[in-house]
Scaffold this active site. Structure first.
Site, mmCIF file in Angstrom:
data_model
loop_
_atom_site.group_PDB
_atom_site.id
_atom_site.type_symbol
_atom_site.label_atom_id
_atom_site.label_comp_id
_atom_site.label_asym_id
_atom_site.label_seq_id
_atom_site.Cartn_x
_atom_site.Cartn_y
_atom_site.Cartn_z
ATOM 1 N N ARG A 188 27.940 43.960 40.108
ATOM 2 C CA ARG A 188 29.095 44.064 39.202
ATOM 3 C C ARG A 188 28.908 43.366 37.852
ATOM 4 O O ARG A 188 29.877 42.941 37.228
ATOM 5 C CB ARG A 188 30.378 43.548 39.862
ATOM 6 C CG ARG A 188 30.845 44.371 41.022
ATOM 7 C CD ARG A 188 31.184 45.791 40.590
ATOM 8 N NE ARG A 188 31.699 46.532 41.718
ATOM 9 C CZ ARG A 188 30.938 47.197 42.592
ATOM 10 N NH1 ARG A 188 29.635 47.248 42.442
ATOM 11 N NH2 ARG A 188 31.489 47.843 43.595
ATOM 12 N N CYS B 8 39.098 47.820 43.179
ATOM 13 C CA CYS B 8 38.986 46.566 43.925
ATOM 14 C C CYS B 8 39.252 45.400 42.974
ATOM 15 O O CYS B 8 38.749 45.371 41.862
ATOM 16 C CB CYS B 8 37.602 46.441 44.552
ATOM 17 S SG CYS B 8 37.423 47.484 45.999
ATOM 18 N N GLU C 214 37.008 40.668 40.239
ATOM 19 C CA GLU C 214 36.197 41.752 39.675
ATOM 20 C C GLU C 214 36.877 42.292 38.416
ATOM 21 O O GLU C 214 36.207 42.689 37.469
ATOM 22 C CB GLU C 214 36.045 42.874 40.712
ATOM 23 C CG GLU C 214 35.302 44.074 40.159
ATOM 24 C CD GLU C 214 35.004 45.148 41.188
ATOM 25 O OE1 GLU C 214 34.614 44.813 42.318
ATOM 26 O OE2 GLU C 214 35.152 46.326 40.831
HETATM 27 N N1 EPU Z 1 38.026 46.484 55.549
HETATM 28 C C1 EPU Z 1 39.050 45.959 56.305
HETATM 29 N N2 EPU Z 1 40.309 45.964 55.780
HETATM 30 C C2 EPU Z 1 40.592 46.463 54.544
HETATM 31 C C3 EPU Z 1 39.535 46.992 53.769
HETATM 32 C C4 EPU Z 1 38.253 46.994 54.301
HETATM 33 O O1 EPU Z 1 38.847 45.498 57.421
HETATM 34 O O2 EPU Z 1 41.745 46.424 54.138
HETATM 35 C C5 EPU Z 1 36.681 46.523 56.121
HETATM 36 C C6 EPU Z 1 36.212 47.954 56.348
HETATM 37 O O3 EPU Z 1 36.645 48.445 57.588
HETATM 38 C C7 EPU Z 1 34.708 47.809 56.273
HETATM 39 C C8 EPU Z 1 34.508 46.682 55.272
HETATM 40 O O4 EPU Z 1 35.760 45.986 55.178
HETATM 41 O O5 EPU Z 1 34.203 47.414 57.496
HETATM 42 C C9 EPU Z 1 34.117 47.190 53.887
HETATM 43 O O6 EPU Z 1 35.137 48.020 53.383
HETATM 44 P P1 EPU Z 1 34.819 49.343 52.519
HETATM 45 O O7 EPU Z 1 33.882 50.207 53.272
HETATM 46 O O8 EPU Z 1 36.108 49.934 52.107
HETATM 47 O O9 EPU Z 1 34.027 48.825 51.271
HETATM 48 P P2 EPU Z 1 34.332 47.632 50.281
HETATM 49 O O10 EPU Z 1 33.176 46.709 50.345
HETATM 50 O O11 EPU Z 1 35.683 47.054 50.487
HETATM 51 C C10 EPU Z 1 33.099 48.664 48.213
HETATM 52 C C11 EPU Z 1 33.385 48.593 46.741
HETATM 53 C C12 EPU Z 1 34.324 49.742 46.347
HETATM 54 C C13 EPU Z 1 33.701 51.058 46.754
HETATM 55 C C14 EPU Z 1 33.491 51.041 48.285
HETATM 56 C C15 EPU Z 1 32.887 52.329 48.827
HETATM 57 C C16 EPU Z 1 33.408 46.242 46.039
HETATM 58 C C17 EPU Z 1 34.265 45.070 45.712
HETATM 59 N N3 EPU Z 1 34.057 47.341 46.431
HETATM 60 O O12 EPU Z 1 34.333 48.394 48.884
HETATM 61 O O13 EPU Z 1 34.414 49.691 44.933
HETATM 62 O O14 EPU Z 1 34.538 52.146 46.383
HETATM 63 O O15 EPU Z 1 32.600 49.933 48.602
HETATM 64 O O16 EPU Z 1 31.527 52.381 48.631
HETATM 65 O O17 EPU Z 1 32.197 46.187 45.904
HETATM 66 C C18 EPU Z 1 35.655 48.879 43.072
HETATM 67 O O18 EPU Z 1 34.666 48.200 42.813
HETATM 68 O O19 EPU Z 1 36.677 48.913 42.321
HETATM 69 C C19 EPU Z 1 35.646 49.647 44.301
HETATM 70 C C20 EPU Z 1 36.737 50.255 44.761
#
Ligand code: EPU
Length: 320
Positions: free
Chosen positions: A197, A246, A316
């Site tokens: 990021r 996010c 972020e």
């Molecule tokens: N999870 C939970 N509860 C929640 C949300 C997530 O338990 O409310 C768990 C999910 O079940 C999963 C893990 O957390 O096991 C990761 O969640 P997710 O797959 O949604 O990915 P993330 O790491 O939360 C990242 C990026 C997103 C991007 C997604 C999809 C960051 C901060 N976020 O989310 O990017 O769309 O992967 O690849 O790196 C953004 O940067 O604005 C953004 C939305």
């Protein structure tokens, strides 16, 4: 973003915007200026009060001239991409907001590169969605992760936007920028130190565009993959609500969303600012939330996660 406030200059500029609009073309030729536009119209959170001045240069030369004038007067300048990763204040913002949507808008093969080489130049003002459409039309692959991420290529470059499928730095060849002296510079990918990021740019540089190395692909396989990514995003993220994506970066080895969820904060709200029930790392604006409620909610999340897990969440989004 740079400058302190230079408010004298801004005040006279916004006075001029209010009263002597026709004279402006002669002050900054090639720049469309407007005063008192509300940031809520320019941010995906739909939050923010009026801004002293908004400038849309029509050419990169006009942009350089405007930057020179603002730097000489120490005016606070903020480049706004798609407004998808910022929280603007409810109060009036004493700054000049720069939008590159008129001047840095090209997508074309890099100079001396054949179409089949996959080397493509994209302007900072191009919307991510437009670049994705270009890739689909021309049979290029490599930017799939960008699908559904709102905003512009400039913002995505500064943030090194990405997902688990990839990030901007992966296919970057070089970036073109205006340095602190207003000179056009090209920096190779090898001169940059991208992080999760962040592309590591100086805050004073203005990114004009970048060269990317894309891969040829069959149109059908790209469309299928993009549809799959979008479906997954819609299932797990509150895309129908105003938000800034996010809010926090994932701490090393953890997911910010999972931590906020485990802290029991899903659905928690302050006024109309609420932690999304679908994905806890999203704050949604359920109607009339202002920056005040959103910031209060962010602080509460930070506190709860620190108390419960001993982890400091890093923001972020950019709080102006
Ligand atoms: N999870 C939970 N509860 C929640 C949300 C997530 O338990 O409310 C768990 C999910 O079940 C999963 C893990 O957390 O096991 C990761 O969640 P997710 O797959 O949604 O990915 P993330 O790491 O939360 C990242 C990026 C997103 C991007 C997604 C999809 C960051 C901060 N976020 O989310 O990017 O769309 O992967 O690849 O790196 C953004 O940067 O604005 C953004 C939305």
């Amino acid at each position: 973003m740079y400058g302190r406030s230079g408010s004298g200059f801004l005040t006279s500029l916004s006075d001029l915007l209010g009263t002597r609009r026709p004279a402006l073309g002669t002050i900054f030729p090639g720049v469309e200026l407007s005063g008192h536009e509300r940031m809520s119209y320019h941010t995906t959170f739909r939050v923010g009060g009026p801004v002293a001045c908004m400038a849309r240069p029509r050419t990169e030369d006009a942009l350089a001239a405007l930057l020179k004038a603002t730097r000489e007067r120490d005016v606070r300048c903020i480049v706004l991409g798609g407004g998808s990763n910022v929280l603007a204040p409810d109060e009036a913002l004493d700054a000049l907001i720069l939008k590159l949507t008129l001047c840095s808008t090209g997508i074309h093969p890099c100079e001396n590169a054949h179409r089949s080489s996959g080397r493509v130049y994209v302007g900072a003002g191009v919307r991510n969605a437009e670049f994705i459409r270009f890739c689909l039309r021309n049979g290029y692959d490599g930017m799939d992760f960008l699908v559904g991420i709102p905003g512009t290529i400039g913002g995505a470059l500064v943030m090194n936007a990405g997902t688990r499928e990839g990030c901007m730095a992966d296919s970057l060849l070089w970036v073109e920028l205006l340095d602190t002296e207003g000179r056009r510079q090209r920096m190779a990918r090898s001169e940059l130190s991208p992080l999760y990021r962040s592309m590591g740019f100086s805050k004073e540089w203005i990114v004009l565009g970048a060269g990317f190395q894309l891969r040829p692909s069959s149109n059908r396989s790209s469309r299928g993959r993009l549809a799959e990514i979008m479906k997954q995003r819609k299932n797990t993220q509150p895309l129908g609500w105003p938000s800034a994506g996010c809010i926090f970066k994932n701490p090393p080895g953890h997911s910010a969303g999972a931590l906020i969820d485990k802290a029991g904060l899903k659905g928690f709200h302050i006024g109309d600012a609420a932690v999304s029930e679908k994905h806890a790392n999203f704050i949604i604006n359920r109607g009339k939330a202002g920056a005040r409620e959103i910031l209060a909610l962010m602080r509460l999340i930070e506190e709860r996660v620190r108390e419960k897990f001993g982890i400091r969440l890093e923001r972020e989004i950019q709080v102006l």
